[in-house]
Design an enzyme around this catalytic site. Sequence first.
Site, short mmCIF file in Angstrom:
data_model
loop_
_atom_site.label_atom_id
_atom_site.label_comp_id
_atom_site.label_asym_id
_atom_site.label_seq_id
_atom_site.Cartn_x
_atom_site.Cartn_y
_atom_site.Cartn_z
N CYS A 1 0.83 -1.20 0.00
CA CYS A 1 0.00 0.00 0.00
C CYS A 1 0.87 1.25 0.00
O CYS A 1 1.54 1.53 1.01
CB CYS A 1 -0.93 0.00 1.22
SG CYS A 1 -1.98 1.46 1.31
N CYS B 1 -3.14 7.09 5.10
CA CYS B 1 -4.47 6.54 5.39
C CYS B 1 -4.62 6.20 6.87
O CYS B 1 -5.56 6.64 7.53
CB CYS B 1 -4.72 5.31 4.52
SG CYS B 1 -6.20 4.39 4.96
N CYS C 1 -4.74 0.61 8.12
CA CYS C 1 -4.11 -0.69 8.38
C CYS C 1 -2.92 -0.47 9.32
O CYS C 1 -1.77 -0.36 8.88
CB CYS C 1 -3.66 -1.33 7.08
SG CYS C 1 -5.03 -1.80 6.00
N GLU D 1 -33.47 -6.48 18.12
CA GLU D 1 -32.60 -5.51 17.45
C GLU D 1 -33.30 -4.15 17.42
O GLU D 1 -34.51 -4.07 17.19
CB GLU D 1 -32.30 -5.98 16.02
CG GLU D 1 -31.68 -4.98 15.10
CD GLU D 1 -30.30 -4.51 15.54
OE1 GLU D 1 -30.05 -3.30 15.50
OE2 GLU D 1 -29.49 -5.38 15.95
N CYS E 1 -16.19 -7.23 19.60
CA CYS E 1 -15.24 -6.65 18.65
C CYS E 1 -14.29 -5.67 19.36
O CYS E 1 -13.53 -4.98 18.70
CB CYS E 1 -15.97 -5.96 17.50
SG CYS E 1 -17.06 -4.62 18.01
#
Length: 385
Positions: free
Chosen positions: A6, A12, A15, A263, A336
Amino acid sequence: MNKALCPVTEKCGGCQLLHLPYRRQLEQKQQLVERLLKPYCPVKPILGAENPLHYRNKVHAAFGTDWQGHIICGTYQAGTHRIVPVQQCCIEDPTASRVINAVRKLMIAFHIAPYNEDTGRGIIRHVLVRTGRRTGQALVTLVIGRPDFPARKAFVEALVQNCPGITSVVVNLNSAKTSMILGQSSRVAYGRGWIEDELCGLTFGISPSSFYQVNAEQAQRLYETAIGYAGLTGRESLLDAYCGIGTIGLAAAGRAARVTGVELNPDAVQDAIRNARRNGIANARFFEGDAGEFLRAGKAGLLDVVMMDPPRAGSDRRFLQSLCQSGAGRVVYVSCNPETLARDLDYLTAHGYRALEATPVDMFPQTEHVETVVFVSRVTKNELK
């Protein structure tokens, strides 16, 4: 930094671990989860990805102009509203890169300017591309900043002709000054307005706003791990909290007596209901509402297992209180964010539960993020003695 993979990685910032060999990335994530969960339970070895590149099936690109007035598209630099031009991204589905670049070229050809939220001029604001990893279908959402879109029909036709993999195009209006990508108004410009993908042997419909795991291959392993922890025998009543479009609950339905999904997002609930019908699953029902309030009202009935997959902020205290009062014998927590996971485990283990085992899953290679599945069990009266 790995500029071979990249050239814009420093600008950016998306990552954060691209400079590390993949083996070292996994080691770093394993150590993080072990450190945070050490007070609660043992941690199994992380489930790494077989394909740590080009895995993202959901790709967003912002559109604007550079200082010379040329149209650019790419991602926002971390922590800013500045667009970093990106030709292709090493973690995104290549189909998405082709579509986004085609949109930019067609904007030049059709003399369509990017939308400027300060002046209200221009048309195209964002492009959102969603792909089905197993089906090969592609859904493109053109987000415009004003209602009028001159030559819309011709533009969409040219886009589909340039990118034969596109199976549906949606035009979404978002004229608000907001960081949200999608607005409230959408219309289908080509195809059905949604695509399908296959996960855990089931078929799921995905619309522009649907929550669907961005790494389908690792999502399969994540859900298999979660369902394994649930210990289902076909007799259990299972609650799928924060159920989204019903993926994990429907994947577990074949091994449970009854699945109830809750939900807050009404569109996601309708997607979940359609997904149950699409797969001929009759023992799953889905409701719009707050999962904690749903539990407190007793609408879920007697529960054996609760599966929960909250956002990065983790679960709120009111839901955890309701969960502890529900009497569910087993809880499978899909997280997460290991930091908020540790916080919530601290509450659960202080209110009648114990964490038995955790398994990290690398859903987001090249980034610092990691998913973790934890098996939590209610402490019995005999164990308290």
